[in-house]
Design a protein around this motif. Sequence first.
Motif, mmCIF file in Angstrom:
data_model
loop_
_atom_site.group_PDB
_atom_site.id
_atom_site.type_symbol
_atom_site.label_atom_id
_atom_site.label_comp_id
_atom_site.label_asym_id
_atom_site.label_seq_id
_atom_site.Cartn_x
_atom_site.Cartn_y
_atom_site.Cartn_z
ATOM 1 N N SER A 1 41.495 11.228 -34.849
ATOM 2 C CA SER A 1 41.400 12.645 -35.183
ATOM 3 C C SER A 1 42.782 13.279 -35.288
ATOM 4 N N LEU A 2 43.656 12.966 -34.341
ATOM 5 C CA LEU A 2 45.012 13.516 -34.390
ATOM 6 C C LEU A 2 45.774 12.942 -35.586
ATOM 7 N N SER B 1 42.825 14.732 -24.096
ATOM 8 C CA SER B 1 41.885 14.690 -25.211
ATOM 9 C C SER B 1 40.775 15.719 -25.068
ATOM 10 N N ARG C 1 36.092 15.068 -35.404
ATOM 11 C CA ARG C 1 35.997 13.907 -34.532
ATOM 12 C C ARG C 1 35.571 12.710 -35.372
ATOM 13 N N TYR D 1 47.555 20.944 -31.323
ATOM 14 C CA TYR D 1 48.262 20.569 -32.545
ATOM 15 C C TYR D 1 49.602 21.295 -32.638
ATOM 16 N N PHE E 1 40.385 19.509 -38.216
ATOM 17 C CA PHE E 1 40.126 18.876 -36.919
ATOM 18 C C PHE E 1 38.672 18.407 -36.866
ATOM 19 N N PHE F 1 42.116 18.745 -26.517
ATOM 20 C CA PHE F 1 42.234 18.600 -27.972
ATOM 21 C C PHE F 1 40.875 18.750 -28.646
ATOM 22 N N PHE F 2 39.839 18.156 -28.087
ATOM 23 C CA PHE F 2 38.510 18.260 -28.678
ATOM 24 C C PHE F 2 37.959 19.685 -28.572
ATOM 25 N N PRO G 1 41.532 22.412 -30.524
ATOM 26 C CA PRO G 1 42.532 21.578 -31.207
ATOM 27 C C PRO G 1 43.770 22.324 -31.690
ATOM 28 N N GLY H 1 40.734 9.971 -29.233
ATOM 29 C CA GLY H 1 41.023 10.970 -30.254
ATOM 30 C C GLY H 1 42.224 10.660 -31.113
#
Length: 285
Positions: free
Chosen positions: A41-42, A214, A244, A225, A242, A217-218, A221, A38
């Motif tokens: 994505s971040l 992760s 993927r 964050y 956010f 986060f997925f 998010p 990820g």
Amino acid sequence: MKPALKRSVHAVSRTTGRLTSGNRVLPSFLVVGAQRSGTTSLYRALARHPLVLKPVLHKGVHYFDVAYDRGLSWYRAHFPLRGATLRLSRRHGHRPQAFESAPYYLFHPLAAARIAADLPGVKLIVLVRDPVERAFSAHAHELARGFETERCFARALELEEERLAGAEESLVASPYSTHHAHRHHAYLARGRYSEQLARVEPLIGRERILVLDSGEFFARPEPVYDRVLRFLGLPHLGDPVFDRHNARPRPAPMPPSLRRELAARFEGSDALLAPWLGAEPSWRS
């Protein structure tokens, strides 16, 4: 933009960067891994923050792993000019922070020491993912990019020990060298996160390392964050997106028996992540 034009623009930008490197900022933080967890994505969510400054050309400069021989002036040339940071600081009342994201930094045996020497006070962000899924995803990724020729995931795992034999020793003995298998075929080794964090911690300091799950986060998010912004000391500005990124189709499903076997092999390493995460890893809970 056409490839030839893009290369020309990049060449001009690099030349300009080198000529003005003394007037450019260095990163305040780095997203250092793990690969296929990820980081893109971040990176893209953070890059939308008004006070976060990404590299001029690339998400990851790869200075501390494969380009360290180019020197700090070359590295600095990839980041924004000081004048731009001063204008942002006056506008928002907070100091902007430059960053980059290179997921090989966490795994490379020399990167952490180089980061500590060249970026004193830097903060590191590490994302960790179910190491079984990470390995499976990495194999599909390397296969699609042409860095892997063995289409069978199980066979690639069987080859890993032989491929990586002596790799770290070779990289340490020849600090400016590269090792193809170490970078592209370390499917299981890259998932032993606790070993990599144990190497990084004494060099950087635990208080300057943020480890994120992760899976969390997925799934959610926004709170992850927000935790990143608190860690960096940044206000909540802008509108993060956010998504993927870099998903790859798998050549074939992973056999359930292999998944169970690999999960068991990672059990000890995963257990050592709890103090870093403040909870059991999501894939173990």
